[in-house]
Structure formats: C-alpha cells, structure tokens
Design a protein around this motif. Structure first.
Motif, PDB file in Angstrom:
ATOM      1  N   ARG A 166       3.051  17.499 -16.978  1.00 37.94           N
ATOM      2  CA  ARG A 166       3.741  18.370 -16.014  1.00 37.94           C
ATOM      3  C   ARG A 166       5.202  17.973 -15.907  1.00 37.94           C
ATOM      4  NH1 ARG A 166       5.888  18.488 -11.290  1.00 37.94           N
ATOM      5  NH2 ARG A 166       5.471  16.256 -10.946  1.00 37.94           N
TER       6      ARG A 166
ATOM      7  N   LYS B  85      -6.333  20.543 -14.152  1.00 40.45           N
ATOM      8  CA  LYS B  85      -6.485  19.602 -13.046  1.00 40.45           C
ATOM      9  C   LYS B  85      -7.814  19.806 -12.342  1.00 40.45           C
ATOM     10  CE  LYS B  85      -4.305  17.992  -8.776  1.00 40.45           C
ATOM     11  NZ  LYS B  85      -3.164  18.160  -7.829  1.00 40.45           N
TER      12      LYS B  85
ATOM     13  N   LEU C  30      -6.218  12.743 -15.442  1.00 38.03           N
ATOM     14  CA  LEU C  30      -5.286  13.282 -14.449  1.00 38.03           C
ATOM     15  C   LEU C  30      -3.913  12.643 -14.593  1.00 38.03           C
ATOM     16  CD1 LEU C  30      -7.643  13.396 -11.327  1.00 38.03           C
ATOM     17  CD2 LEU C  30      -6.691  15.362 -12.543  1.00 38.03           C
TER      18      LEU C  30
ATOM     19  N   LEU D  73      -1.841  23.925 -16.110  1.00 41.36           N
ATOM     20  CA  LEU D  73      -1.902  22.660 -15.363  1.00 41.36           C
ATOM     21  C   LEU D  73      -2.945  22.719 -14.244  1.00 41.36           C
ATOM     22  CD1 LEU D  73       1.920  21.845 -15.123  1.00 41.36           C
ATOM     23  CD2 LEU D  73       0.198  20.450 -16.292  1.00 41.36           C
ATOM     24  N   GLU D  74      -2.932  23.803 -13.487  1.00 37.33           N
ATOM     25  CA  GLU D  74      -3.867  23.934 -12.370  1.00 37.33           C
ATOM     26  C   GLU D  74      -5.311  24.014 -12.853  1.00 37.33           C
ATOM     27  OE1 GLU D  74      -2.517  27.297 -10.199  1.00 37.33           O
ATOM     28  OE2 GLU D  74      -0.734  26.285  -9.389  1.00 37.33           O
TER      29      GLU D  74
ATOM     30  N   LEU E   8      -2.215  14.291 -17.464  1.00 36.33           N
ATOM     31  CA  LEU E   8      -1.844  15.655 -17.075  1.00 36.33           C
ATOM     32  C   LEU E   8      -0.571  15.645 -16.243  1.00 36.33           C
ATOM     33  CD1 LEU E   8      -2.819  18.629 -17.195  1.00 36.33           C
ATOM     34  CD2 LEU E   8      -3.915  18.240 -14.985  1.00 36.33           C
ATOM     35  N   GLU E   9      -0.439  14.683 -15.356  1.00 35.93           N
ATOM     36  CA  GLU E   9       0.772  14.584 -14.546  1.00 35.93           C
ATOM     37  C   GLU E   9       1.982  14.278 -15.425  1.00 35.93           C
ATOM     38  OE1 GLU E   9       3.418  14.372 -11.319  1.00 35.93           O
ATOM     39  OE2 GLU E   9       1.485  15.365 -11.631  1.00 35.93           O
TER      40      GLU E   9
ATOM     41  N   GLU F  91     -10.764  16.955 -12.223  1.00 37.71           N
ATOM     42  CA  GLU F  91     -11.281  16.480 -10.935  1.00 37.71           C
ATOM     43  C   GLU F  91     -12.779  16.711 -10.837  1.00 37.71           C
ATOM     44  OE1 GLU F  91      -8.897  18.545  -8.103  1.00 37.71           O
ATOM     45  OE2 GLU F  91      -7.345  16.959  -8.047  1.00 37.71           O
TER      46      GLU F  91
END
Length: 333
Positions: free
Chosen positions: A36, A83, A29, A79-80, A32-33, A87
C-alpha cells in the motif's frame, strides 16, 4: 482534440496491472501494508507517475486524471479485498490452533493430601478455638529476652548453651519454643486471656525416632483471676480426649523455668508412654515481666509437640518419616 500522451497512459496501465497482481498475492498483512505504501503512499509509484502531469496541457489533464483515479480505485479495492481475506485466514488459523476436542479424555491429576503435621495443627487449633481460645503468631527469629529472659530462664540455664540453641551472628536466635508468643501477646493485651499459637521451633537436638532438630510446637495459655492447676488439668484432659478419645494419660511432676508447679503429660502409645505435652502454672516472675500483678492474676500454659501427636494419631513409628518426602508414606493420609 489532443491525444493523451501514450507514455503516461502506458505507465498507469502497467502500474495497475502489476499492482493488482502483487496485492492479490501478498502473503501477510505486513506485506500488504508495505505494498500500500509502495503504490499509494506520498512517495509511491502512483505519485511518481502523476508527477509528469505538470507537463500536460489543460486539455490532456482530464483524461490522465480520470485514468489515474481508475488505477487508484483498482489498487485500493484490491488492498481492501486482500486485507479482508488475510484477516479471515488469520482468524481461521487461530481458531484451528486453539480448538479443543471436548471428546478427548482429560489428563488425570491426583488429588493432593494434607500432610500429617498440618492435619494435627488444624485439629488442635480447632479444639482450642472451640474452647474459646484466640489464635496468635510470633517470629521464628527471636531475641534472648523473649525466648529466655522474660520466661524466667536464669543466665546460666543449660538451654542457653550453644549445644542446645541455634544462635545467629547478630546475637539473635532461632526460637526454641513457641513460648515467645506468650510474652509478646501478654505485653500487648490485658487479662483475661486465652490464646493458642503454633509454629516451627529449632534446637540442636540429636535426630532419632522421637526427636528432630526442627519441629512444630503449639503453645496454649490462659490468664485470669482465680485460675488453678485444676483448670489446667481439666483443659488438658478435655483437649486430649477431643483429639484421641478415651486414651490413657498421665501427668508427671516436672520443671520448667516459666511454670511453677510444672508437669509433663504422657499418652499411652504402642504399649509405652510417650511424652506429648509440657505444662504448668505460669510462674509469677513471668507475670511480673509483662506487667501483670501475680497477686491478682494467675494462669497456666502448655506446649504440645505436634510431631509426637501425629505419631500417636497415625501410629507412626519414626518421627523422621514425617520429613522423608516418601510418596508411599504420604499417600496413606
């Protein structure tokens, strides 16, 4: 119609392809951030590409703008999706790590046992509470006044000597008996009183089979109008019989500075007499020290050696066993 500049279109298409691939393989995560921000942030790759739109004509801008929105939607969707996947993986990993196999046998933890000293204290206190006594406590570090002077110890009494009492550098001492509680309690309460107190005591004593330098004592005392030695004898007898049943006991004349007359109580133990209790009528000087009128009030007091009571009840041949931490010995209780 104006043709869309090939360079901007190519940059946007390349950005979409590389961005979607990078996002789809982001390992965490946090990573990934970072992607973004790298692609869609204010200073990200998409913003850099769109910075060249200022050079486009009015006819060219809609085509590049539409393509830019397509690229942005693709990156945002990636991205969504990634994510949500990360998670879910995190939750599954946590569940796998915290899962308990309820079919596995439990780890055996042996049940604890009450130490013989604590057991005797609980039993003795219960007996005296049943007789109507109130439980009180007092400090183990005491002044000379409460440990000796108020209890009618003369200045030259042998118990005050260094070989009997553990003195501290500031002049205080480790209490030699729980009788200090008697003085402190009487100072704060008016008769009638029936009080029991227990705790550790300290003396410079030679350790042997029946003596210890650190030991436990229980103090009991009663003050009221008309109390006599017969009340003391009856209380002692009722207490010992409640604890041991019908055992042989005897009371011998003795002397204590804070009681007059005084007596020592023995119980028959392994074929011999064992001293377990000292008692007597509270000396008038002690009553005067706390402001009681000895012409109006009288009372009795006694001190019990907890270790010796434990030796009698559990047939222990050496008091030192109580402090040996020998599991083979302690598991018997």
């Amino acid at each position: 119609m104006t043709t869309v500049p090939t360079d901007l279109q190519t940059q946007l298409q390349t950005l979409q392809a590389t961005g979607v691939d990078a996002i789809a393989t982001a390992p965490t995560l946090e990573a990934l951030e970072a992607l973004r921000v790298s692609y869609l942030g204010k200073k990200g790759e998409l913003s850099k590409v769109l910075g060249g739109m200022g050079k486009l004509s009015a006819e060219e801008r809609p085509h590049i703008g539409a393509l830019a929105n397509t690229v942005k939607d693709a990156l945002q969707g990636g991205l969504e999706a990634r994510k949500a996947a990360l998670e879910s993986e995190k939750i599954q990993a946590q569940l796998a790590a915290e899962t308990l196999d309820v079919t596995m046998p439990g780890v055996y933890t042996p049940q604890g046992r009450i130490h013989p000293i604590n057991s005797i204290i609980d039993q003795v206190v219960d007996i005296f509470v049943g007789l109507g006594y109130t439980v009180a406590t007092g400090p183990e570090i005491e002044t000379d006044y409460y440990n000796f002077e108020a209890l009618n110890f003369l200045p030259d009494h042998p118990a005050r000597d260094m070989q009997d009492t553990l003195y501290l550098p500031n002049g205080d001492l480790m209490r030699t008996h729980t009788s200090n509680v008697q003085i402190r309690y009487m100072q704060e309460h008016e008769p009638p009183l029936r009080v029991v107190a227990t705790g550790r005591c300290y003396r410079r004593d030679t350790v042997d089979a029946t003596h210890a330098a650190v030991f436990h004592q229980l103090e009991f005392f009663a003050i009221d109008k008309g109390i006599t030695f017969a009340d003391l004898k009856g209380t002692v007898k009722a207490f010992i019989q409640a604890l041991y049943g019908d055992v042989a006991i005897r009371m011998r004349p003795s002397f204590f500075p804070f009681t007059e007359p005084s007596a020592e109580v023995d119980v028959q133990w392994q074929g011999r007499w064992l001293e377990v209790l000292g008692c007597g009528m509270i000396d008038p000087n002690v009553l005067k020290a706390v402001g009681y009128d000895p012409e109006v009030y009288s009372g009795f007091a006694g001190g019990i050696g907890i270790e010796r009571f434990a030796m009698v009840q559990y047939q222990i041949d050496d008091i030192r066993r109580l402090y040996s931490s020998d599991l083979k010995f302690l598991r018997q209780f």
